[in-house]
Design an enzyme around this catalytic site. Structure first.
Site, PDB file in Angstrom:
ATOM      1  N   ARG A 283      11.304  -1.161  12.318  1.00  0.00           N
ATOM      2  CA  ARG A 283      10.003  -1.292  12.985  1.00  0.00           C
ATOM      3  C   ARG A 283       9.942  -2.584  13.788  1.00  0.00           C
ATOM      4  O   ARG A 283      10.132  -3.669  13.237  1.00  0.00           O
ATOM      5  CB  ARG A 283       8.883  -1.263  11.939  1.00  0.00           C
ATOM      6  CG  ARG A 283       8.552   0.131  11.474  1.00  0.00           C
ATOM      7  CD  ARG A 283       7.512   0.121  10.374  1.00  0.00           C
ATOM      8  NE  ARG A 283       6.288  -0.599  10.710  1.00  0.00           N
ATOM      9  CZ  ARG A 283       5.201  -0.597   9.964  1.00  0.00           C
ATOM     10  NH1 ARG A 283       5.188   0.110   8.835  1.00  0.00           N
ATOM     11  NH2 ARG A 283       4.141  -1.272  10.325  1.00  0.00           N
TER      12      ARG A 283
ATOM     13  N   ARG B 118      11.485  -6.281   5.060  1.00  0.00           N
ATOM     14  CA  ARG B 118      11.345  -4.862   5.396  1.00  0.00           C
ATOM     15  C   ARG B 118      11.898  -4.588   6.791  1.00  0.00           C
ATOM     16  O   ARG B 118      12.500  -3.549   7.038  1.00  0.00           O
ATOM     17  CB  ARG B 118       9.869  -4.450   5.310  1.00  0.00           C
ATOM     18  CG  ARG B 118       9.636  -2.967   5.524  1.00  0.00           C
ATOM     19  CD  ARG B 118       8.214  -2.556   5.181  1.00  0.00           C
ATOM     20  NE  ARG B 118       7.303  -2.750   6.285  1.00  0.00           N
ATOM     21  CZ  ARG B 118       5.989  -2.513   6.241  1.00  0.00           C
ATOM     22  NH1 ARG B 118       5.434  -2.086   5.119  1.00  0.00           N
ATOM     23  NH2 ARG B 118       5.219  -2.711   7.283  1.00  0.00           N
TER      24      ARG B 118
ATOM     25  N   LYS C 117       0.834  -1.212   0.000  1.00  0.00           N
ATOM     26  CA  LYS C 117       0.000   0.000   0.000  1.00  0.00           C
ATOM     27  C   LYS C 117       0.865   1.257   0.000  1.00  0.00           C
ATOM     28  O   LYS C 117       0.578   2.211  -0.714  1.00  0.00           O
ATOM     29  CB  LYS C 117      -0.935   0.021   1.230  1.00  0.00           C
ATOM     30  CG  LYS C 117      -1.887  -1.157   1.288  1.00  0.00           C
ATOM     31  CD  LYS C 117      -2.893  -1.032   2.429  1.00  0.00           C
ATOM     32  CE  LYS C 117      -2.277  -1.087   3.811  1.00  0.00           C
ATOM     33  NZ  LYS C 117      -1.758  -2.407   4.214  1.00  0.00           N
TER      34      LYS C 117
ATOM     35  N   ARG D  59      -0.479  -9.437  13.359  1.00  0.00           N
ATOM     36  CA  ARG D  59      -1.019  -8.385  12.468  1.00  0.00           C
ATOM     37  C   ARG D  59      -1.892  -8.978  11.375  1.00  0.00           C
ATOM     38  O   ARG D  59      -2.945  -8.430  11.045  1.00  0.00           O
ATOM     39  CB  ARG D  59       0.130  -7.580  11.855  1.00  0.00           C
ATOM     40  CG  ARG D  59       0.711  -6.601  12.848  1.00  0.00           C
ATOM     41  CD  ARG D  59       2.113  -6.210  12.490  1.00  0.00           C
ATOM     42  NE  ARG D  59       2.196  -5.409  11.299  1.00  0.00           N
ATOM     43  CZ  ARG D  59       3.327  -5.253  10.598  1.00  0.00           C
ATOM     44  NH1 ARG D  59       4.424  -5.863  10.969  1.00  0.00           N
ATOM     45  NH2 ARG D  59       3.337  -4.492   9.535  1.00  0.00           N
TER      46      ARG D  59
ATOM     47  N   ARG E   5      -9.694   0.451   9.024  1.00  0.00           N
ATOM     48  CA  ARG E   5      -9.265  -0.909   9.331  1.00  0.00           C
ATOM     49  C   ARG E   5     -10.337  -1.696  10.078  1.00  0.00           C
ATOM     50  O   ARG E   5     -10.117  -2.868  10.385  1.00  0.00           O
ATOM     51  CB  ARG E   5      -8.023  -0.836  10.203  1.00  0.00           C
ATOM     52  CG  ARG E   5      -6.720  -1.217   9.505  1.00  0.00           C
ATOM     53  CD  ARG E   5      -5.613  -1.020  10.526  1.00  0.00           C
ATOM     54  NE  ARG E   5      -4.406  -1.690  10.218  1.00  0.00           N
ATOM     55  CZ  ARG E   5      -3.369  -1.141   9.585  1.00  0.00           C
ATOM     56  NH1 ARG E   5      -3.452   0.076   9.116  1.00  0.00           N
ATOM     57  NH2 ARG E   5      -2.258  -1.820   9.420  1.00  0.00           N
TER      58      ARG E   5
HETATM   59  P1  ADP Z   1       1.209  -1.993   7.669  1.00  0.00           P
HETATM   60  O1  ADP Z   1       1.243  -1.320   6.321  1.00  0.00           O
HETATM   61  O2  ADP Z   1       2.376  -2.848   7.907  1.00  0.00           O
HETATM   62  O3  ADP Z   1      -0.123  -2.586   7.977  1.00  0.00           O
HETATM   63  P2  ADP Z   1       0.719   0.481   9.088  1.00  0.00           P
HETATM   64  O4  ADP Z   1       1.821   1.450   9.062  1.00  0.00           O
HETATM   65  O5  ADP Z   1      -0.491   0.734   8.249  1.00  0.00           O
HETATM   66  O6  ADP Z   1       1.400  -0.906   8.767  1.00  0.00           O
HETATM   67  O7  ADP Z   1       0.215   0.261  10.591  1.00  0.00           O
HETATM   68  C1  ADP Z   1       1.093  -0.110  11.638  1.00  0.00           C
HETATM   69  C2  ADP Z   1       0.309  -0.299  12.929  1.00  0.00           C
HETATM   70  O8  ADP Z   1      -0.338   0.948  13.282  1.00  0.00           O
HETATM   71  C3  ADP Z   1      -0.827  -1.310  12.901  1.00  0.00           C
HETATM   72  O9  ADP Z   1      -0.379  -2.625  13.138  1.00  0.00           O
HETATM   73  C4  ADP Z   1      -1.726  -0.772  14.035  1.00  0.00           C
HETATM   74  O10 ADP Z   1      -1.196  -1.091  15.303  1.00  0.00           O
HETATM   75  C5  ADP Z   1      -1.622   0.724  13.876  1.00  0.00           C
HETATM   76  N1  ADP Z   1      -2.667   1.280  12.984  1.00  0.00           N
HETATM   77  C6  ADP Z   1      -2.446   1.919  11.798  1.00  0.00           C
HETATM   78  N2  ADP Z   1      -3.612   2.302  11.244  1.00  0.00           N
HETATM   79  C7  ADP Z   1      -4.594   1.882  12.095  1.00  0.00           C
HETATM   80  C8  ADP Z   1      -6.022   1.959  12.081  1.00  0.00           C
HETATM   81  N3  ADP Z   1      -6.679   2.542  11.057  1.00  0.00           N
HETATM   82  N4  ADP Z   1      -6.713   1.423  13.115  1.00  0.00           N
HETATM   83  C9  ADP Z   1      -6.084   0.855  14.138  1.00  0.00           C
HETATM   84  N5  ADP Z   1      -4.742   0.732  14.217  1.00  0.00           N
HETATM   85  C10 ADP Z   1      -4.000   1.241  13.221  1.00  0.00           C
END
Ligand code: ADP
Length: 191
Positions: A134, A128, A14, A146, A89
């Protein structure tokens, strides 16, 4: 305006595709993951609370991310449109987003979902993790948490947009530019 939800499990690509889409269509990129990491970097109260959940691979509470998106929509009223990355999400977040956008007299036009197998996701995230620093990318057990959060809470968001006739799935495995051009083809059918 053009408002797109870029959807898919962690590691689906994404972030990579968002960057290419914002360059081409001049949209504002709203990534809740990036916003949360920025809160952590600045050691805000919100960041400190979110860090523990994020490091464990769990979702942060809906009201936290909905509030951040609300702020960004208010701060970017002149934008040509938005790419939502990592948000919504949960179905509650999707419903809240519909309400927020309708307050701004707009709506989601399209959800583009990148599909990738779980084994490929785990492989990509571990790679990654070698450079991202991270904590949530560095350990296979956390990555599986996740993916499980995605399967149990997030996957239903696709059904929500399917019900609105806005859902399109794109194969997320293959050449980055070919995936990008498949996304653009879908976007150009909206306008
Ligand atoms: P990835 O692309 O690896 O899924 P993100 O950067 O989108 O990672 O998200 C990393 C973490 O941030 C998630 O695992 C969650 O803990 C938190 N997070 C991000 N966006 C949301 C959301 N919309 N709702 C709840 N938690 C979120």
């Amino acid at each position: 305006m053009l408002n797109i939800v870029l959807f898919g499990p962690p590691g689906a690509g994404k972030g990579t595709q968002s960057q290419k889409l914002i360059d081409k269509y001049q949209l504002k990129h709203l990534s809740t993951g990036d916003m949360l990491r920025s809160e952590i970097a600045h050691q805000t109260e919100l960041g400190l609370k979110a860090k523990e959940l994020m490091d464990a691979g769990l979702l942060v509470p809906d009201e936290v991310v909905i509030g951040m998106i609300d702020n960004q929509l208010n701060a970017n009223k002149e934008s040509k449109g938005f790419i939502f990355d990592g948000f919504p999400r949960t179905v509650a977040q999707a419903q809240a987003l519909d309400t927020l956008l309708s307050n701004h007299l707009t709506s989601i036009h399209l959800m583009l979902a990148l599909t990738v197998t779980e084994e490929e996701l785990v492989k990509r995230l571990l790679i990654r993790g070698e450079s991202s620093g991270r904590a949530d990318d560095q350990d296979e057990a956390k990555i599986r948490v996740r993916v499980n959060e995605y399967n149990t809470k997030t996957a239903q968001v696709a059904t929500y947009y399917e019900g609105q006739g806005k859902f399109k799935a794109i194969d997320g495995i293959g050449d980055i530019d070919e995936i990008f051009s498949a996304l653009c083809t879908e976007i150009e059918q909206v306008g």
